[in-house]
Write a protein that holds these residues in place. Structure first.
Motif, PDB file in Angstrom:
ATOM      1  N   LEU A 319       0.815  -1.200   0.000  1.00  0.00           N
ATOM      2  CA  LEU A 319       0.000   0.000   0.000  1.00  0.00           C
ATOM      3  C   LEU A 319       0.851   1.254   0.000  1.00  0.00           C
ATOM      4  O   LEU A 319       1.911   1.306   0.593  1.00  0.00           O
ATOM      5  CB  LEU A 319      -0.891   0.019   1.251  1.00  0.00           C
ATOM      6  CG  LEU A 319      -1.792  -1.193   1.434  1.00  0.00           C
ATOM      7  CD1 LEU A 319      -2.609  -1.024   2.693  1.00  0.00           C
ATOM      8  CD2 LEU A 319      -2.685  -1.357   0.236  1.00  0.00           C
ATOM      9  N   SER A 320       0.342   2.275  -0.646  1.00  0.00           N
ATOM     10  CA  SER A 320       0.900   3.605  -0.488  1.00  0.00           C
ATOM     11  C   SER A 320      -0.263   4.557  -0.322  1.00  0.00           C
ATOM     12  O   SER A 320      -1.308   4.386  -0.937  1.00  0.00           O
ATOM     13  CB  SER A 320       1.746   3.992  -1.705  1.00  0.00           C
ATOM     14  OG  SER A 320       0.955   4.000  -2.869  1.00  0.00           O
ATOM     15  N   ILE A 321      -0.096   5.537   0.519  1.00  0.00           N
ATOM     16  CA  ILE A 321      -1.189   6.442   0.825  1.00  0.00           C
ATOM     17  C   ILE A 321      -1.163   7.611  -0.136  1.00  0.00           C
ATOM     18  O   ILE A 321      -0.138   8.258  -0.331  1.00  0.00           O
ATOM     19  CB  ILE A 321      -1.076   6.945   2.278  1.00  0.00           C
ATOM     20  CG1 ILE A 321      -1.090   5.752   3.226  1.00  0.00           C
ATOM     21  CG2 ILE A 321      -2.202   7.900   2.614  1.00  0.00           C
ATOM     22  CD1 ILE A 321      -2.306   4.879   3.102  1.00  0.00           C
ATOM     23  N   LEU A 433      -0.095  -0.365   8.829  1.00  0.00           N
ATOM     24  CA  LEU A 433       0.808   0.643   9.367  1.00  0.00           C
ATOM     25  C   LEU A 433       0.296   2.057   9.112  1.00  0.00           C
ATOM     26  O   LEU A 433       0.408   2.932   9.986  1.00  0.00           O
ATOM     27  CB  LEU A 433       2.199   0.466   8.750  1.00  0.00           C
ATOM     28  CG  LEU A 433       3.250   1.506   9.134  1.00  0.00           C
ATOM     29  CD1 LEU A 433       3.496   1.521  10.634  1.00  0.00           C
ATOM     30  CD2 LEU A 433       4.552   1.243   8.380  1.00  0.00           C
ATOM     31  N   ALA A 434      -0.260   2.309   7.938  1.00  0.00           N
ATOM     32  CA  ALA A 434      -0.729   3.656   7.623  1.00  0.00           C
ATOM     33  C   ALA A 434      -1.774   4.120   8.631  1.00  0.00           C
ATOM     34  O   ALA A 434      -1.806   5.290   9.026  1.00  0.00           O
ATOM     35  CB  ALA A 434      -1.302   3.692   6.205  1.00  0.00           C
ATOM     36  N   GLY A 444      -0.093  12.445  19.706  1.00  0.00           N
ATOM     37  CA  GLY A 444       1.032  13.334  19.969  1.00  0.00           C
ATOM     38  C   GLY A 444       2.393  12.694  19.802  1.00  0.00           C
ATOM     39  O   GLY A 444       3.381  13.187  20.359  1.00  0.00           O
ATOM     40  N   MET A 445       2.467  11.618  19.014  1.00  0.00           N
ATOM     41  CA  MET A 445       3.748  10.955  18.764  1.00  0.00           C
ATOM     42  C   MET A 445       4.218  11.269  17.348  1.00  0.00           C
ATOM     43  O   MET A 445       3.414  11.552  16.455  1.00  0.00           O
ATOM     44  CB  MET A 445       3.608   9.439  18.936  1.00  0.00           C
ATOM     45  CG  MET A 445       3.044   8.999  20.272  1.00  0.00           C
ATOM     46  SD  MET A 445       4.171   9.258  21.657  1.00  0.00           S
ATOM     47  CE  MET A 445       5.228   7.817  21.499  1.00  0.00           C
ATOM     48  N   GLU A 446       5.528  11.211  17.148  1.00  0.00           N
ATOM     49  CA  GLU A 446       6.104  11.405  15.822  1.00  0.00           C
ATOM     50  C   GLU A 446       7.027  10.242  15.496  1.00  0.00           C
ATOM     51  O   GLU A 446       7.556   9.569  16.384  1.00  0.00           O
ATOM     52  CB  GLU A 446       6.868  12.724  15.748  1.00  0.00           C
ATOM     53  CG  GLU A 446       8.102  12.789  16.624  1.00  0.00           C
ATOM     54  CD  GLU A 446       8.834  14.121  16.506  1.00  0.00           C
ATOM     55  OE1 GLU A 446       8.272  15.053  15.903  1.00  0.00           O
ATOM     56  OE2 GLU A 446       9.968  14.219  17.029  1.00  0.00           O
ATOM     57  N   ARG A 447       7.212  10.019  14.196  1.00  0.00           N
ATOM     58  CA  ARG A 447       8.023   8.883  13.753  1.00  0.00           C
ATOM     59  C   ARG A 447       9.495   9.065  14.095  1.00  0.00           C
ATOM     60  O   ARG A 447      10.022  10.174  14.059  1.00  0.00           O
ATOM     61  CB  ARG A 447       7.908   8.701  12.239  1.00  0.00           C
ATOM     62  CG  ARG A 447       6.614   8.072  11.755  1.00  0.00           C
ATOM     63  CD  ARG A 447       6.694   7.925  10.248  1.00  0.00           C
ATOM     64  NE  ARG A 447       5.462   7.441   9.653  1.00  0.00           N
ATOM     65  CZ  ARG A 447       5.256   6.179   9.289  1.00  0.00           C
ATOM     66  NH1 ARG A 447       6.194   5.282   9.497  1.00  0.00           N
ATOM     67  NH2 ARG A 447       4.116   5.813   8.729  1.00  0.00           N
ATOM     68  N   ALA A 482       6.461   3.128   2.577  1.00  0.00           N
ATOM     69  CA  ALA A 482       6.477   4.237   1.629  1.00  0.00           C
ATOM     70  C   ALA A 482       7.183   5.462   2.192  1.00  0.00           C
ATOM     71  O   ALA A 482       7.777   6.242   1.445  1.00  0.00           O
ATOM     72  CB  ALA A 482       5.046   4.590   1.219  1.00  0.00           C
ATOM     73  N   SER A 483       7.139   5.648   3.512  1.00  0.00           N
ATOM     74  CA  SER A 483       7.780   6.814   4.123  1.00  0.00           C
ATOM     75  C   SER A 483       9.287   6.645   4.244  1.00  0.00           C
ATOM     76  O   SER A 483      10.007   7.618   4.477  1.00  0.00           O
ATOM     77  CB  SER A 483       7.195   7.062   5.520  1.00  0.00           C
ATOM     78  OG  SER A 483       7.663   6.084   6.444  1.00  0.00           O
TER      79      SER A 483
END
Length: 506
Positions: A319-321, A433-434, A444-447, A482-483
């Protein structure tokens, strides 16, 4: 396929109770089975499963029973072919789903745990067999450890909270001992807090880790929290985990975070919008099984699946968003609000972990409709059954009974969780995952990007264990999402598990 008589068709719209009292049609004997070739039997099984699922979704007892009778003549748990065993497990789940329409009968006849109570003691051994012969949990542990090691560079006091519950394994932290011992500057003072609902497991884990830490000369402390993840009080996490100032905190959760979605049924999600990448050579899972059979069967089965799933032959499940599909943030947050999960993630964020690593099945088993979940589960677990079959065949010294127990007691229980159960009892709410990314960001979390070194370590593990090099030409692959910040663990290029890392957003 024989046509139903008019009285059978009309009974499909009657109530469940009245349907139980109506004789259901059935094939005249089993001679029709012998008339089918192996290829034709496989194709018939796929068709019957979809037809049966549609009738179960409609609550049509007679017609669902008709298809179940035919499936059970073609499939069994001890059949020699993977597709037959997979169909038998799904037939069991569909029958349970149908019987759940009559709750009294369901509660009286069906056990609530995996298999029968007499088999409960076999579940840990079945899980160990899956761990031994499949790479996915090993890859999740290794990738998590690598991310923790990188995040804790230079830290002298490290606290790791293990929320993996039934998926927890002391070998993960023994491997982390190795990594910390060899780092520049020596190992930190390490504390591990494990959450599990079995006191015996926690006691055993404490002994094993204490012994290994002493052997590695690592200052170590173990804390146990006897509970299930979904039963933890989000407002009391700091107290439960005994979070201390001056310690760098890491949180690891493998294959369990989705269970929080069942705590509030309104948190069940809608499938994410996505685009398919045309021209991909990626196969659907049942197509992979089909292609291990003669080509005529493979072609027929692919045609059947493409028709039923409305997919083109070059469909790719990777998948890609699409940027255009991203919803307005406020609308998305309102639609996906899941109080238990959201409050838990916000509580974890409040602990200020340096890193939180999440490993989850890469599947959409939390779709809003039964048929969507059924189709997704059939293809997803076809891949896992195929992996397990190939791995067991490669280890001739292992008893086939171990594979059968793993299929029935572990994978079969998950399938029942996806297909047969509803409401708070439907614990297996796997999401892709997306969608997890949106949930984490809403809390409030970031990768945190997983490093290239981490991917190389994962591929080395695959190679050292005889599973190939993890590249495009291997049956198993480790690939970026994808990210480019998370990993997928794939079987024939189909992602089966994802691992991502997070920290509190600035």
């Amino acid at each position: 396929m024989d046509m139903f008589q008019e009285d059978t068709l009309s009974s499909a719209t009657s109530s469940p109770a009245s349907s139980l009292c109506t004789p259901s049609p059935h094939p005249h004997g089993s001679s029709w089975v012998q008339e089918l070739s192996h290829d034709q039997q496989g194709l018939r099984l796929i068709s019957l499963l979809y037809q049966c699922a549609a009738e179960v979704a409609a609550g049509a007892f007679d017609r669902a029973n008709f298809y179940l009778e035919q499936i059970t003549q073609l499939a069994s748990l001890d059949a020699p072919h993977t597709l037959q065993r997979l169909a038998a497990v799904f037939a069991d789940a569909l029958a349970r789903k149908l019987l759940n329409l009559v709750p009294g009968l369901s509660r009286a006849l069906l056990p609530t745990g995996p298999g029968s109570p007499a088999e409960a003691h076999l579940v840990p051994a079945a899980r160990r067999h899956l761990f031994d012969v499949l790479p996915f949990m090993k890859l999740a542990y290794l990738t998590t450890n690598h991310a923790v090691l990188e995040a804790m560079e230079g830290e002298r006091f490290v606290h790791v909270v293990d929320l993996s519950g039934p998926a927890a394994n002391p070998v993960q932290w023994i491997a982390l001992f190795h990594a910390f011992r060899s780092r520049r500057g020596g190992p930190p003072h390490l504390r591990v807090t494990a959450v599990h609902d079995a006191k015996e497991f926690l006691a055993s884990m404490a002994c094993v880790l204490a012994r290994e830490a002493e052997a590695f000369d690592i200052p170590f402390q173990f804390s146990a929290v006897e509970a299930r993840l979904e039963d933890l009080d989000a407002d009391a996490l700091r107290h439960l985990f005994r979070v201390r100032s001056g310690e760098a905190l890491a949180v690891s959760v493998v294959g369990q975070l989705h269970r929080l979605l069942a705590a509030d049924d309104a948190g069940g999600g809608r499938s994410s919008r996505h685009v398919h990448v045309p021209g991909s050579s990626c196969l659907t899972p049942v197509q992979i099984i089909a292609r291990s059979s003669p080509s005529s069967f493979g072609e027929l089965l692919e045609r059947e699946l493409n028709t039923r799933l409305q997919l083109s032959p070059d469909y790719s499940p990777v998948l890609s968003i699409s940027p255009q599909s991203s919803p307005v943030p406020g609308q998305q947050q309102q639609r996906e609000k899941a109080p238990k999960l959201g409050s838990f993630l916000r509580a974890v964020r409040a602990l200020s972990p340096k890193i939180m690593v999440v490993a989850e099945p890469e599947a959409n088993h939390n779709a809003p409709t039964f048929m969507e979940r059924f189709e997704e589960a059939l293809n997803y677990y076809a891949s896992l059954f195929d992996c397990l079959e190939r791995a067991s065949a490669a280890q001739a010294h292992r008893c086939a009974g171990e594979r059968a127990r793993a299929e029935r007691l572990v994978l079969g229980e998950e399938i029942r969780g996806v297909v047969a159960r509803e409401g708070a009892e439907r614990k297996e709410r796997h999401e892709r995952l997306a969608r997890w990314a949106r949930r984490m960001e809403a809390a409030g979390m970031e990768r945190v990007g997983l490093s290239y070194d981490g991917m190389m370590e994962a591929r080395k593990l695959l190679q050292s264990c005889g599973w190939g090099g993890g590249g495009d030409d291997s049956a198993y692959q480790v690939a970026h999402d994808a990210s480019g910040k998370a990993f997928f663990f794939c079987w024939h290029r189909k992602p089966l598990y994802s691992v991502s890392a997070w920290r509190p957003a600035a």
